[in-house]
Design a protein around this motif. Structure first.
Motif, PDB file in Angstrom:
ATOM      1  N   GLN A 117     -26.522  -1.390 -26.953  1.00 44.81           N
ATOM      2  CA  GLN A 117     -27.457  -2.319 -27.592  1.00 44.81           C
ATOM      3  C   GLN A 117     -27.911  -3.399 -26.607  1.00 44.81           C
ATOM      4  OE1 GLN A 117     -24.909  -3.344 -31.103  1.00 44.81           O
ATOM      5  NE2 GLN A 117     -26.673  -2.638 -32.291  1.00 44.81           N
ATOM      6  N   ARG A 118     -28.041  -3.024 -25.351  1.00 45.49           N
ATOM      7  CA  ARG A 118     -28.391  -4.016 -24.330  1.00 45.49           C
ATOM      8  C   ARG A 118     -29.762  -4.645 -24.560  1.00 45.49           C
ATOM      9  NH1 ARG A 118     -28.063   0.923 -21.902  1.00 45.49           N
ATOM     10  NH2 ARG A 118     -29.965   1.819 -21.020  1.00 45.49           N
ATOM     11  N   ASP A 119     -30.698  -3.913 -25.198  1.00 47.02           N
ATOM     12  CA  ASP A 119     -31.988  -4.526 -25.515  1.00 47.02           C
ATOM     13  C   ASP A 119     -31.811  -5.689 -26.493  1.00 47.02           C
ATOM     14  OD1 ASP A 119     -33.261  -2.774 -23.870  1.00 47.02           O
ATOM     15  OD2 ASP A 119     -33.984  -1.454 -25.465  1.00 47.02           O
ATOM     16  N   LEU A 120     -30.920  -5.503 -27.458  1.00 49.70           N
ATOM     17  CA  LEU A 120     -30.629  -6.574 -28.403  1.00 49.70           C
ATOM     18  C   LEU A 120     -29.951  -7.741 -27.691  1.00 49.70           C
ATOM     19  CD1 LEU A 120     -30.789  -7.305 -31.420  1.00 49.70           C
ATOM     20  CD2 LEU A 120     -28.524  -6.273 -31.699  1.00 49.70           C
ATOM     21  N   ARG A 121     -29.059  -7.425 -26.780  1.00 53.85           N
ATOM     22  CA  ARG A 121     -28.386  -8.466 -25.999  1.00 53.85           C
ATOM     23  C   ARG A 121     -29.407  -9.255 -25.168  1.00 53.85           C
ATOM     24  NH1 ARG A 121     -24.036  -5.659 -22.972  1.00 53.85           N
ATOM     25  NH2 ARG A 121     -25.703  -5.119 -21.510  1.00 53.85           N
TER      26      ARG A 121
END
Length: 281
Positions: A117-121
């Motif tokens: 979920q790095r985009d969310l991070r």
């Protein structure tokens, strides 16, 4: 349609940003609607050519800030209902900046977002930086305690309440003095540059317009000044003087902005009323 254009989405000084500043400062005072011809006249007052204004109008329409609304034979736009809360929040931050006192509380945000979920991070880090948070480490951020409600709103909006913990603390302790730590957590050079640029670009114009506040001139100086100031109360967290360098430029730029707000903005509003009532060009 939820507006996609937040306060930092358009670069200050761009046609879209200048038009957005006019919309934000004027439309609610006008009942939420304005004729296209009047918007073009207002943009001419700040030396923006008509074709660029029309292109910017299309962008604000696409972003959901403005909704086409013709009244009789007059082509115009109304402010999107969903945009009103965003503009109100922006005005609160713009016109009533907050500052942390020496004994004020700190807000710390610790979170764990998995790699998948790095985009969310990335969104979380981006939005925390937008409201003036500093980075202690990749997963630990800090800001003045008065921003806690905005922090919690961001976490809720991103669905990260279960992956984050918010702390309120009374002091910073460590092997580095607090002013040294603050300089590591925030990019003070970048914040300083914004204040310096505002002073360099607007000090002379504001002072001249205050001495001779003709409505059209006051409008042009106020809109360009507001547009330039807009990012500052977001990225500058309003840290206590005791934690900032002795030559911190906000001590000069804030009084200049307050003079613009208090002494020029009323004349700018008067010019908008003249234009929309057919009494000015």
């Amino acid at each position: 349609m939820r507006p996609q254009l937040d306060d930092l989405d358009a670069a200050p000084g761009s046609t879209t940003s200048l038009l957005r500043t006019i919309v934000a400062t004027s439309l609610r005072r006008l009942g939420g609607w304005i004729a296209v011809a009047d918007l073009i006249t207002l943009m001419r007052a700040i030396d923006v050519p008509d074709p660029r204004t029309r292109n910017a109008l299309s962008r604000l329409k696409a972003k959901g800030l403005l909704v086409p609304d013709s009244r009789g034979k007059i082509t115009g736009y109304r402010l999107s209902e969903d945009a009103v809360p965003m503009i109100e929040r922006g005005e609160q931050r713009l016109y009533r900046p907050r500052f942390m006192t020496r004994d004020g509380r700190w807000c710390l945000i610790s979170y764990s977002v998995p790699e998948e979920q790095r985009d969310l991070r990335h969104q979380l880090r981006r939005r925390l930086s937008w409201i003036g948070c500093g980075s202690v480490s990749p997963a630990l951020w800090i800001c003045p305690g008065f921003l806690v409600d905005e922090v919690e709103e961001i976490l809720a909006d991103l669905g990260l309440n279960a992956r984050a913990t918010v702390f309120l603390a009374d002091e910073i302790r460590g092997d580095k003095p607090a002013p040294v730590a603050v300089a590591l957590w925030w990019d003070l050079d970048a914040i300083r540059a914004l204040h310096d640029d505002f002073l360099a670009a607007h000090a002379d114009d504001v002072q001249a317009a205050v001495k001779d506040p003709a409505p059209r001139r006051a409008f042009a100086v106020a809109i360009r000044g507001l547009d330039s100031w807009r990012p500052i109360p977001y990225v500058d967290p309003g840290l206590p003087d005791s934690l900032l360098p002795d030559d911190w430029p906000a001590r000069r730029s804030l009084p200049l902005f307050e003079e613009l707000r208090d002494r020029l903005l009323p004349h700018a509003h008067a010019y908008v009323e003249q234009v929309t009532s057919g009494g000015a060009a």
